[in-house]
Each structure stands twice: as C-alpha cells, then as structure tokens.
Design an enzyme around this catalytic site. Structure first.
Site, PDB file in Angstrom:
ATOM      1  N   MET A   1      46.519  66.616   2.648  1.00 48.21           N
ATOM      2  CA  MET A   1      45.485  65.985   1.824  1.00 48.21           C
ATOM      3  C   MET A   1      44.626  67.077   1.177  1.00 48.21           C
ATOM      4  SD  MET A   1      44.552  62.379   3.609  1.00 48.21           S
ATOM      5  CE  MET A   1      43.412  62.972   4.823  1.00 48.21           C
TER       6      MET A   1
ATOM      7  N   HIS B   1      43.730  75.007   4.889  1.00 43.48           N
ATOM      8  CA  HIS B   1      43.255  76.061   5.797  1.00 43.48           C
ATOM      9  C   HIS B   1      44.470  76.713   6.446  1.00 43.48           C
ATOM     10  CE1 HIS B   1      44.120  73.127   8.893  1.00 43.48           C
ATOM     11  NE2 HIS B   1      43.264  72.282   8.354  1.00 43.48           N
TER      12      HIS B   1
ATOM     13  N   GLY C   1      45.834  76.412   9.196  1.00 44.64           N
ATOM     14  CA  GLY C   1      46.769  75.486   9.860  1.00 44.64           C
ATOM     15  C   GLY C   1      47.842  75.018   8.877  1.00 44.64           C
ATOM     16  N   HIS C   2      47.411  74.569   7.687  1.00 43.75           N
ATOM     17  CA  HIS C   2      48.383  74.131   6.664  1.00 43.75           C
ATOM     18  C   HIS C   2      49.296  75.294   6.262  1.00 43.75           C
ATOM     19  CE1 HIS C   2      44.884  71.357   5.606  1.00 43.75           C
ATOM     20  NE2 HIS C   2      45.858  70.511   5.845  1.00 43.75           N
TER      21      HIS C   2
ATOM     22  N   GLN D   1      44.785  55.275   4.098  1.00 44.23           N
ATOM     23  CA  GLN D   1      44.623  55.622   5.517  1.00 44.23           C
ATOM     24  C   GLN D   1      43.155  55.755   5.922  1.00 44.23           C
ATOM     25  OE1 GLN D   1      46.974  59.375   4.931  1.00 44.23           O
ATOM     26  NE2 GLN D   1      45.564  60.208   6.449  1.00 44.23           N
TER      27      GLN D   1
ATOM     28  N   GLN E   1      49.661  61.198  15.134  1.00 43.97           N
ATOM     29  CA  GLN E   1      50.334  61.132  13.829  1.00 43.97           C
ATOM     30  C   GLN E   1      51.765  61.685  13.943  1.00 43.97           C
ATOM     31  OE1 GLN E   1      48.510  61.891   9.832  1.00 43.97           O
ATOM     32  NE2 GLN E   1      49.369  63.922  10.124  1.00 43.97           N
TER      33      GLN E   1
HETATM   34  O1  PAF Z   1      47.595  64.835   8.116  1.00 44.36           O
HETATM   35  C1  PAF Z   1      47.310  64.563   6.924  1.00 44.36           C
HETATM   36  O2  PAF Z   1      46.756  65.376   6.193  1.00 44.36           O
HETATM   37  C2  PAF Z   1      47.665  63.187   6.386  1.00 44.36           C
HETATM   38  O3  PAF Z   1      47.513  62.198   7.347  1.00 44.36           O
HETATM   39  C3  PAF Z   1      49.064  63.125   5.740  1.00 44.36           C
HETATM   40  C4  PAF Z   1      50.165  63.366   6.764  1.00 44.36           C
HETATM   41  C5  PAF Z   1      49.178  64.156   4.629  1.00 44.36           C
HETATM   42  C6  PAF Z   1      49.299  61.733   5.130  1.00 44.36           C
HETATM   43  O4  PAF Z   1      48.360  61.433   4.153  1.00 44.36           O
END
Ligand code: PAF
Length: 278
Positions: free
Chosen positions: A26, A30, A32-33, A57, A149
């Site tokens: 989203m 940072h 982590g990504h 969500q 998740q």
């Molecule tokens: O973890 C996230 O950033 C969100 O839940 C995702 C997996 C991109 C779905 O919108």
C-alpha cells in the site's frame, strides 16, 4: 523500471518475463517492503511491486483517508533497488462501477484481527486475488509482521488452486525492536518510545517459552504483564495460537505457536508477533 497504471498495459509488460515475483504493497515503503523486493528479484529474476491503498480493507472508522502516501519517494526507492514493474492502479481500475464480487476465506479470518476489524480480510483477500490474476506472479512475497494476513492469503491460494507460491519473509525491525510499519509514522516521539513495549511483551513470552513454559494462558499472561508497564498502551488482544488454524491454545504443541498482539499507542493501532518454537 516501468510504472504502469492500467491492467491492459501491465499485462503486455508482464508477458516479457518468464518468471516474475510480486510484492503487493500500500506504498509508503520502508525497509520491510524493500527486503521483500530484493528477495523477489533474487529468487525470480524480475519483480513487480503494486502500490495501491485498498479502500475495501479499511472500515469506515479507520485510517483510509489519512493513510500515509508518498508516491514519488516510493518510486525513487524502487528505482534504486531495480524493481522491474510497478503497478499503480487507481481505485476505479481495481473497482470499476458495478464491481460486486469478493473473496471470503474461512474460519482463519474470524479470529484476532478479524474480530476487531470485521470485513478487513474480505477486502485483503479480494484485492490480493485480483492482483494475482492481473500480475500472474511465479511467487508472491508478504511480511511475517502481518502474520494473520499471511495465513489468510496462503489459504486462499491453496483452497482456490492459484498457480503461484506464497512466500512469507521475516519481520524487519528498527534498532530498538519495533516492527517496521507505514503506520509507525503516526507516532509522536513519546508514543514512538512507548511502542517498544510490543516487542518487549513478545520477548517476555519468548523468554518463558525458552525455559519450558508451554501453557498458553501463562504465556498470554506474561505478555499482558509487560504491556501493563506502559501507561500509553491500550491492549486490544494478546494471543498464543496455532500457527495454521489460529485457534487459541491451552498448551503449545511440539511444532510451536504464534504469539501475537494488537495494542493502541495513543490513536495508533500497532500489531506484532513472533513464532515460538521456530
Ligand atoms: O499488507 C498490505 O500492505 C496490504 O494488506 C496488501 C497485502 C497490499 C493488500 O492491500
């Protein structure tokens, strides 16, 4: 690096890659990504990153409108680490008028985050399913920080025979142990200090587990006692649960357990977890 807004153009670009990793995000990226992007590139040879703040969500009372966004910075970080494709659809592309289909994953969505955030996982599963269909990745990468998740998405992929591998990568932490999260940017300096209590509470459960404690109740209590030392924290839940079904455990079995918690520090809701016995 190609930045693409539409599904049609994305599909054309995607066809150039025999193997492609996907990191759904989203934005407000940072470390982590970025660790997921690097791993995807390493394992698949090419990586696509999606940046989409998914409205479905978020509940009406949640932070959709204030969720941090900085597309320019995100793109420059992704350029630096040589992402190949970046998918940045608009809400109307993902949810065109008349869109009326959702993905419901079973009982694993009815506990923990699912109790506090009803509808959240329907939104997550639906958008991730759409991203899988659009991107058709070889592997998709998610951070362990969002443990439930990960369980929900892996189950969706398995139950619906999606032809890809879901890869769960370790949580990346700040030097003081706080799990990296885009929402950490909401914390004021005193709240940022207080937020370290989440990692300390998990460490208390780990310490008890490492000396042989296997009672779920005692391990939950150890987390609650640590959380009680931080006056700025308001606990939503602590959990010692089965790693796959996410049901609460009386006794931790030989294959371990997921210790997780959700705590509000001021107005900011933070989650974190560790696997006991991994
Ligand atoms: O973890 C996230 O950033 C969100 O839940 C995702 C997996 C991109 C779905 O919108």
């Amino acid at each position: 690096m190609q930045v693409i807004e539409t599904i049609e153009t994305f599909r054309t670009a995607r066809s150039r890659y025999p193997r492609l990793g996907l990191v759904p995000t989203m934005g407000f990226l940072h470390e982590g990504h970025l660790s997921l992007v690097r791993r995807a590139k390493e394992e698949c040879g090419a990586v696509a990153v999606s940046i989409f703040v998914n409205p479905t969500q978020f509940a009406a009372n949640e932070d959709f409108s204030t969720y941090p966004r900085d597309m320019e910075r995100d793109l420059s970080l992704l350029r630096e680490i040589q992402a190949d494709l970046v998918f940045t659809p608009t809400p109307a592309t993902v949810y065109p008028p008349g869109h009326d289909t959702g993905v419901e994953v079973g009982t694993v969505t009815n506990v923990l985050e699912g109790v506090v955030r009803p509808g959240h996982f329907r939104g997550v599963a639906t958008v991730v399913c759409k991203l899988f269909n659009i991107v058709q990745p070889t592997k998709a990468y998610f951070g362990q920080k969002d443990a439930q998740q990960c369980v929900v998405i892996a189950k969706m992929a398995r139950d619906l025979d999606m032809p890809l591998e879901v890869v769960v990568c370790p949580t990346v932490r700040e030097a003081d142990g706080l799990a990296m999260s885009s929402r950490n940017s909401y914390l004021k300096p005193d709240e940022r200090r207080a937020a370290t209590v989440l990692r300390r509470a998990l460490a208390a459960a780990e310490a008890r587990f490492s000396v042989g404690e296997r009672s779920g109740e005692t391990l939950r209590q150890a987390m609650l006692e640590t959380l009680a030392t931080e006056p700025m924290g308001s606990v939503e839940y602590v959990s010692i649960a089965d790693r796959r079904s996410l049901t609460e455990l009386g006794q931790v079995p030989a294959d371990g357990a997921l210790a997780s918690l959700a705590v509000r520090i001021g107005k900011t809701r933070l989650i974190d977890n560790v696997i006991l016995g991994s």
